[in-house]
Design a protein around this motif. Structure first.
Motif, PDB file in Angstrom:
ATOM      1  N   VAL A 100     -35.944  40.218 -10.534  1.00 40.06           N
ATOM      2  CA  VAL A 100     -35.697  40.124  -9.093  1.00 40.06           C
ATOM      3  C   VAL A 100     -34.795  38.937  -8.773  1.00 40.06           C
ATOM      4  N   LEU A 101     -35.027  37.811  -9.403  1.00 41.73           N
ATOM      5  CA  LEU A 101     -34.212  36.617  -9.140  1.00 41.73           C
ATOM      6  C   LEU A 101     -32.760  36.833  -9.571  1.00 41.73           C
ATOM      7  N   GLU A 102     -32.574  37.607 -10.634  1.00 40.12           N
ATOM      8  CA  GLU A 102     -31.220  37.863 -11.131  1.00 40.12           C
ATOM      9  C   GLU A 102     -30.532  38.997 -10.381  1.00 40.12           C
ATOM     10  N   HIS A 103     -31.336  39.930  -9.830  1.00 41.39           N
ATOM     11  CA  HIS A 103     -30.777  41.104  -9.145  1.00 41.39           C
ATOM     12  C   HIS A 103     -31.388  41.227  -7.749  1.00 41.39           C
ATOM     13  N   GLN A 104     -31.298  40.162  -6.990  1.00 43.08           N
ATOM     14  CA  GLN A 104     -31.964  40.132  -5.687  1.00 43.08           C
ATOM     15  C   GLN A 104     -31.455  41.233  -4.751  1.00 43.08           C
ATOM     16  N   LYS A 105     -30.154  41.401  -4.667  1.00 44.56           N
ATOM     17  CA  LYS A 105     -29.591  42.406  -3.760  1.00 44.56           C
ATOM     18  C   LYS A 105     -29.941  43.811  -4.215  1.00 44.56           C
ATOM     19  N   GLU A 106     -29.800  44.079  -5.531  1.00 46.84           N
ATOM     20  CA  GLU A 106     -30.071  45.422  -6.049  1.00 46.84           C
ATOM     21  C   GLU A 106     -31.532  45.826  -5.840  1.00 46.84           C
ATOM     22  N   LEU A 137     -39.040  34.387  -2.305  1.00 46.67           N
ATOM     23  CA  LEU A 137     -38.383  33.838  -3.490  1.00 46.67           C
ATOM     24  C   LEU A 137     -39.001  32.492  -3.875  1.00 46.67           C
ATOM     25  N   ALA A 138     -39.194  31.648  -2.873  1.00 44.87           N
ATOM     26  CA  ALA A 138     -39.819  30.349  -3.117  1.00 44.87           C
ATOM     27  C   ALA A 138     -41.249  30.515  -3.622  1.00 44.87           C
ATOM     28  N   GLN A 139     -41.956  31.492  -3.063  1.00 49.76           N
ATOM     29  CA  GLN A 139     -43.335  31.736  -3.483  1.00 49.76           C
ATOM     30  C   GLN A 139     -43.402  32.172  -4.949  1.00 49.76           C
ATOM     31  N   MET A 140     -42.489  33.073  -5.360  1.00 50.21           N
ATOM     32  CA  MET A 140     -42.481  33.532  -6.747  1.00 50.21           C
ATOM     33  C   MET A 140     -42.180  32.391  -7.708  1.00 50.21           C
ATOM     34  N   ALA A 152     -39.020  50.534 -14.816  1.00 50.42           N
ATOM     35  CA  ALA A 152     -38.240  50.885 -16.010  1.00 50.42           C
ATOM     36  C   ALA A 152     -37.315  49.738 -16.412  1.00 50.42           C
ATOM     37  N   GLU A 153     -36.675  49.115 -15.423  1.00 55.34           N
ATOM     38  CA  GLU A 153     -35.764  47.992 -15.707  1.00 55.34           C
ATOM     39  C   GLU A 153     -36.515  46.822 -16.349  1.00 55.34           C
ATOM     40  N   CYS A 154     -37.734  46.599 -15.887  1.00 55.00           N
ATOM     41  CA  CYS A 154     -38.515  45.460 -16.385  1.00 55.00           C
ATOM     42  C   CYS A 154     -39.383  45.826 -17.597  1.00 55.00           C
ATOM     43  N   GLU A 155     -39.405  47.133 -17.926  1.00 54.97           N
ATOM     44  CA  GLU A 155     -40.218  47.629 -19.044  1.00 54.97           C
ATOM     45  C   GLU A 155     -41.691  47.293 -18.852  1.00 54.97           C
ATOM     46  N   VAL A 156     -42.170  47.568 -17.622  1.00 54.49           N
ATOM     47  CA  VAL A 156     -43.590  47.399 -17.300  1.00 54.49           C
ATOM     48  C   VAL A 156     -44.070  48.661 -16.600  1.00 54.49           C
ATOM     49  N   ALA A 157     -45.375  48.802 -16.474  1.00 54.35           N
ATOM     50  CA  ALA A 157     -45.936  49.971 -15.803  1.00 54.35           C
ATOM     51  C   ALA A 157     -45.748  49.875 -14.291  1.00 54.35           C
ATOM     52  N   VAL A 158     -45.689  51.038 -13.635  1.00 56.90           N
ATOM     53  CA  VAL A 158     -45.597  51.067 -12.170  1.00 56.90           C
ATOM     54  C   VAL A 158     -46.794  50.351 -11.557  1.00 56.90           C
ATOM     55  N   SER A 159     -47.956  50.537 -12.162  1.00 55.69           N
ATOM     56  CA  SER A 159     -49.171  49.877 -11.654  1.00 55.69           C
ATOM     57  C   SER A 159     -49.047  48.355 -11.728  1.00 55.69           C
ATOM     58  N   THR A 160     -48.307  47.848 -12.716  1.00 60.03           N
ATOM     59  CA  THR A 160     -48.106  46.404 -12.841  1.00 60.03           C
ATOM     60  C   THR A 160     -47.301  45.870 -11.663  1.00 60.03           C
ATOM     61  N   LYS A 215     -40.074  44.537  -0.649  1.00 65.06           N
ATOM     62  CA  LYS A 215     -38.640  44.663  -0.385  1.00 65.06           C
ATOM     63  C   LYS A 215     -38.277  44.120   0.992  1.00 65.06           C
ATOM     64  N   LEU A 216     -39.164  44.300   1.957  1.00 67.71           N
ATOM     65  CA  LEU A 216     -38.940  43.727   3.287  1.00 67.71           C
ATOM     66  C   LEU A 216     -38.852  42.210   3.223  1.00 67.71           C
ATOM     67  N   GLU A 217     -39.806  41.610   2.504  1.00 66.08           N
ATOM     68  CA  GLU A 217     -39.805  40.150   2.384  1.00 66.08           C
ATOM     69  C   GLU A 217     -38.585  39.657   1.620  1.00 66.08           C
ATOM     70  N   LEU A 218     -38.156  40.439   0.637  1.00 66.41           N
ATOM     71  CA  LEU A 218     -36.970  40.072  -0.127  1.00 66.41           C
ATOM     72  C   LEU A 218     -35.722  40.117   0.756  1.00 66.41           C
ATOM     73  N   ALA A 219     -35.654  41.111   1.639  1.00 61.51           N
ATOM     74  CA  ALA A 219     -34.524  41.214   2.565  1.00 61.51           C
ATOM     75  C   ALA A 219     -34.526  40.054   3.559  1.00 61.51           C
ATOM     76  N   ARG A 220     -35.714  39.681   4.038  1.00 65.06           N
ATOM     77  CA  ARG A 220     -35.804  38.552   4.976  1.00 65.06           C
ATOM     78  C   ARG A 220     -35.353  37.255   4.292  1.00 65.06           C
ATOM     79  N   ALA A 221     -35.701  37.109   3.020  1.00 65.48           N
ATOM     80  CA  ALA A 221     -35.313  35.906   2.294  1.00 65.48           C
ATOM     81  C   ALA A 221     -33.806  35.819   2.117  1.00 65.48           C
ATOM     82  N   ALA A 222     -33.130  36.988   2.166  1.00 68.32           N
ATOM     83  CA  ALA A 222     -31.676  37.018   1.984  1.00 68.32           C
ATOM     84  C   ALA A 222     -30.930  36.731   3.276  1.00 68.32           C
TER      85      ALA A 222
END
Length: 284
Positions: A27-33, A6-9, A44-52, A69-76
């Motif tokens: 991600v910052l607004e929906h960290q848990k989800e 989170l800090a890195q982003m 789809a939620e971000c309206e960007v390509a999967v490759s992005t 997702k692993l790093e996001l869970a560790r940050a939580a």
């Protein structure tokens, strides 16, 4: 102290492209989800390509979206906490009796969730395909290969057309010889592994049919499937294939088997009598 994701982003926010900033904002607004979401759903939620999304993860020097997702869970995780506290499962101070109760509650809850996720029209379509198939190949990778094996073991007592194979090379051989009358019953939690996508490509090229049992309706493999059977819990990134996911998929197997037999009880009974007679020779 090691910097969390989170800090890195936040620190690198200005260096991201407009599309990448959409991902960070979400991600910052929906960290848990985001810990439970698939890469397809996030795009789809971000309206960007999967490759992005994939490129964004690599820009953060991560192996891929699951690593993100692993790093996001560790940050939580609060300081000094552990994975069991995050998942809400078994705690060190629990007694064996309490462990038994928690596991029972979890299994009951996951079976209830699997029931509500599974759509009756999808079951009907799947059994239509199974009954009309020349042969049915039950496949899965990793933990889910166990479910594929269980499905074959169950269905093979009612019909000789069900088959399975565990070796990945022989799976490719079997898939490459499919006909238009054949069906593949594939178990994949994410529906987004290289193996399932490679298998789906071969199945489509052979004109065969694909029944996909997965957690995510919009997974990449779902685009190849003739019908999708949804089931499975929201797995924590640290779980790496939970028993709850296997239990949910085994529930789907039992539903398919029951409906398969219901449509032709006499034929299933004839096969089961033959199997039973052969297996009695194995008993002392």
């Amino acid at each position: 102290m090691e910097k969390n994701i989170l800090a890195q982003m936040l620190q690198e926010y200005d260096s991201f492209t407009r599309s990448e900033r959409k991902i960070v904002d979400y991600v910052l607004e929906h960290q848990k989800e985001t810990q439970y979401i698939s890469i397809t759903d996030l795009s789809a939620e971000c309206e960007v390509a999967v490759s992005t999304v994939s490129l964004f993860c690599r820009k953060l020097k991560l192996a891929g979206f699951n690593d993100f997702k692993l790093e996001l869970a560790r940050a939580a995780l609060p300081a000094g906490s552990n994975v069991s506290q995050l998942t809400g499962e078994i705690l060190p101070e629990d007694t064996p009796g309490l462990v038994m109760g928690k596991v029972l509650h979890t299994v009951q809850e996951e079976l209830n969730n699997a029931y509500h996720m599974l759509a009756a029209p999808s079951v009907t379509r799947a059994v239509d395909l199974l009954r009309g198939a020349g042969q049915v190949i039950c496949l899965g990778q990793g933990n889910h290969s166990v479910v594929a094996l269980a499905a074959w073991a169950q269905f093979s007592t009612t019909s000789p057309k069900f088959k399975t194979i565990q070796d990945s090379h022989m799976q490719a051989v079997m898939l490459s010889t499919l006909t238009r009358e054949d069906v593949v019953l594939y178990f994949s939690y994410s529906g987004a592994t290289h193996e399932v996508l490679e298998a789906a490509e071969i199945i489509r090229s052979r004109g065969a049919r694909l029944i996909l049992v997965t957690r995510y309706l919009n997974s990449p493999a779902s685009a190849y499937a003739d019908t999708v059977l949804l089931c499975g819990p929201n797995e924590q990134p640290f779980q790496f294939g939970s028993s709850a996911a296997l239990i949910a998929q085994l529930y789907v197997v039992e539903v398919l088997l029951s409906e398969f037999v219901r449509r032709d009880p006499e034929g299933a009974e004839r096969n089961r009598r033959s199997v039973g007679k052969a297996l009695t020779q194995k008993c002392v």
